[in-house]
Write an enzyme that holds these catalytic residues in place. Structure first.
Site, PDB file in Angstrom:
ATOM      1  CG  ASP A 179      -0.243   0.052   2.522  1.00  0.00           C
ATOM      2  OD1 ASP A 179       1.011   0.022   2.526  1.00  0.00           O
ATOM      3  OD2 ASP A 179      -0.912   0.128   3.570  1.00  0.00           O
ATOM      4  N   GLY A 180       2.179   1.098  -0.042  1.00  0.00           N
ATOM      5  CA  GLY A 180       3.060   2.267  -0.135  1.00  0.00           C
ATOM      6  C   GLY A 180       3.655   2.726   1.186  1.00  0.00           C
ATOM      7  CD  GLU A 181       0.671   1.963   5.934  1.00  0.00           C
ATOM      8  OE1 GLU A 181       1.185   1.094   6.679  1.00  0.00           O
ATOM      9  OE2 GLU A 181      -0.516   2.294   5.997  1.00  0.00           O
ATOM     10  CD  GLN A 232       4.767  21.738  -5.718  1.00  0.00           C
ATOM     11  OE1 GLN A 232       3.978  21.892  -4.802  1.00  0.00           O
ATOM     12  NE2 GLN A 232       4.830  20.627  -6.418  1.00  0.00           N
ATOM     13  CG  ASP A 264      16.276  28.617 -16.941  1.00  0.00           C
ATOM     14  OD1 ASP A 264      17.161  29.018 -16.179  1.00  0.00           O
ATOM     15  OD2 ASP A 264      15.665  27.538 -16.759  1.00  0.00           O
ATOM     16  CE  LYS A 309      12.991  26.846 -18.552  1.00  0.00           C
ATOM     17  NZ  LYS A 309      13.489  25.828 -17.638  1.00  0.00           N
ATOM     18  NE  ARG A 323       9.281  24.910 -16.585  1.00  0.00           N
ATOM     19  CZ  ARG A 323       9.615  23.654 -16.852  1.00  0.00           C
ATOM     20  NH1 ARG A 323       8.695  22.786 -17.211  1.00  0.00           N
ATOM     21  NH2 ARG A 323      10.881  23.276 -16.766  1.00  0.00           N
ATOM     22  CG  ASP A 357      18.996  23.548 -15.402  1.00  0.00           C
ATOM     23  OD1 ASP A 357      18.794  24.338 -14.463  1.00  0.00           O
ATOM     24  OD2 ASP A 357      18.164  23.339 -16.294  1.00  0.00           O
TER      25      ASP A 357
HETATM   26  C1  R5P Z   1      13.883  25.203 -13.929  1.00  0.00           C
HETATM   27  O1  R5P Z   1      13.852  26.385 -13.797  1.00  0.00           O
HETATM   28  C2  R5P Z   1      14.984  24.309 -13.441  1.00  0.00           C
HETATM   29  O2  R5P Z   1      16.153  24.998 -13.142  1.00  0.00           O
HETATM   30  C3  R5P Z   1      15.271  23.220 -14.446  1.00  0.00           C
HETATM   31  O3  R5P Z   1      15.751  23.814 -15.631  1.00  0.00           O
HETATM   32  C4  R5P Z   1      14.029  22.442 -14.754  1.00  0.00           C
HETATM   33  O4  R5P Z   1      13.277  22.254 -13.607  1.00  0.00           O
HETATM   34  C5  R5P Z   1      14.360  21.099 -15.346  1.00  0.00           C
HETATM   35  O5  R5P Z   1      13.169  20.423 -15.624  1.00  0.00           O
HETATM   36  P1  R5P Z   1      12.977  19.674 -16.995  1.00  0.00           P
HETATM   37  O6  R5P Z   1      14.165  18.760 -17.160  1.00  0.00           O
HETATM   38  O7  R5P Z   1      11.695  18.913 -16.840  1.00  0.00           O
HETATM   39  O8  R5P Z   1      12.908  20.715 -18.061  1.00  0.00           O
END
Ligand code: R5P
Length: 293
Positions: free
Chosen positions: A37-39, A96, A168, A191, A193, A218
Site C-alpha cells: 500500500d506504499g507505507e 514549489q 534560462d 526560456k 515555460r 542547470d
Molecule cells: C527550472 O527552472 C529548473 O532549473 C530546471 O531547468 C528544470 O526544472 C528542469 O526540468 P525539466 O528537465 O523537466 O525541463
C-alpha cells in the site's frame, strides 16, 4: 568526529556511507520495507549518539515516500540525540517555492513545518532550485554548492573554446558562478515555460557559439525538456560539442536518451541522486559543511 552518528537513509546509501566513513562517525543503517500500500517500515541498525546525529536522505522519486522516510529518521534520531541535522542532498518540492498561480500551495512551507515538527535543528541542502524555498524555514538552513566539484570533473575533459550556458535566465547566477570557477565566459538563454502545461520553449534569438564546446549548466534535469530545447537551439547555432552538467540528475522516463538524441555528448551529474550519470561525488562538500556547522 566524537560522539557523532550518521543515519543513512534508503535513498542515499552510497553517498551517505561514504560520508559517514569520511567523518569517522557511527554508521547507522536503515532497513526499509515498503508495503504494497506504499507505507514504509524502517528499522535502524546501529548506535545513535546522544550528542549529535546527521540524517542523510535525498528526496527524489518516489518523492513522498523518501520524504516521509527522512522525517521518520529525524524523529527517531531525536529520541536519542540532542542535535539532529538533516541533510537532503536533492530536495524534492524545491520548485514549489511560491504561488505562481492563485490557489497553488507552497509545498516548501509545508516541508518547513514538517522538518521542524520532527525536531531537525538544521537542514542542509545542495544547490537548491532557488534560495526563496529556504526562506520558508524557521529552523537553520544551509545551501551548499556542488559547482566546484562539477567544474573539477569538467576540466578534465579538455574542451575547445569552452562556453558555459544556462538554459534560462533563472539559472544565470549559477552559470556565472560555474564560468568563474571554470575560467571562461557564460551566457543565459531565454526560456519560456507554460505554467499550465509545463511545456518549455527557447525564445532567444542568435547567439555566438559557432565551433565552441558548450557546457549547459542547470540545477536539475527532470524530464529533460529544458536541456533538449536548449541543445537543439545551440546545435542550430553551430555549436561544436555540448556537455551537460547538473547537480541533480532525476532524468525521468527516457530523458537521458532524448537528451543524447538532441545532440548532447555527455551528461554529468552528482551522486545526490544515484544513477548512470552521477559521476561527481559530493561527500566532501557535505563533510565541509558539517565541520563548519
Ligand atoms: C527550472 O527552472 C529548473 O532549473 C530546471 O531547468 C528544470 O526544472 C528542469 O526540468 P525539466 O528537465 O523537466 O525541463
Amino acid at each position: 568526529m566524537n560522539n557523532l552518528s550518521v543515519i543513512v537513509g534508503n535513498s542515499s546509501v552510497q553517498l551517505g556511507t561514504k560520508f559517514a566513513k569520511k567523518c569517522k562517525a557511527n554508521l547507522v543503517k536503515s532497513e526499509v520495507r515498503v508495503f504494497p500500500d506504499g507505507e514504509s517500515k524502517i528499522t535502524l541498525k546501529g548506535k545513535i549518539s546522544s550528542k549529535k546525529t546527521i540524517v542523510i536522505q535525498s528526496v527524489y522519486p518516489p518523492v513522498d515516500t523518501n520524504l516521509i522516510q527522512a522525517l521518520s529518521l529525524v524523529s527517531k534520531a531525536k529520541e536519542f540525540s540532542k542535535e539532529v541535522i538533516l541533510v537532503i542532498p536533492y530536495m524534492g518540492y524545491a520548485r514549489q517555492d511560491r504561488e505562481f498561480l492563485p490557489g497553488e500551495i507552497i509545498t516548501m512551507k509545508v516541508l518547513a513545518q514538517m522538518t521542524k515538527g520532527v525536531g531537525a535543528s538544521k537542514i542542509i541542502v545542495v544547490d537548491i532550485h532557488s534560495k526563496l524555498g529556504l526562506k520558508h524555514f524557521k529552523t537553520k538552513t544551509q545551501n551548499i554548492s556542488a559547482i566546484p566539484e562539477l567544474v573539477k570533473y569538467l576540466k578534465k575533459l579538455r574542451l575547445k573554446d569552452p562556453l558555459i550556458i544556462s538554459p534560462d535566465q533563472g539559472g544565470k547566477e549559477r552559470a556565472k558562478l560555474f564560468a568563474k570557477e571554470f575560467g571562461s565566459e557564460f551566457l543565459a538563454l531565454e526560456k519560456k515555460r507554460d505554467r499550465k502545461t509545463g511545456k518549455v520553449k527557447i525564445i532567444s534569438k542568435e547567439v555566438d557559439v559557432k565551433n565552441k564546446d558548450l557546457i549547459l549548466v542547470d540545477d536539475m534535469i527532470s524530464t529533460g525538456g529544458s536541456i533538449i530545447h536548449a541543445a537543439e537551439f545551440l546545435k542550430k547555432q553551430k555549436a561544436r560539442q555540448i556537455f551537460v552538467a547538473c547537480t541533480h540528475g532525476l532524468l525521468l522516463n527516457d530523458a537521458e536518451k532524448k537528451i543524447k538524441s538532441s545532440g548532447v555528448k555527455q551528461i554529468i551529474s552528482t551522486n545526490s541522486i544515484p544513477g548512470k550519470t552521477s559521476k561527481v561525488d559530493i561527500s566532501n562538500i557535505i563533510l565541509e559543511a558539517i565541520t563548519d556547522a
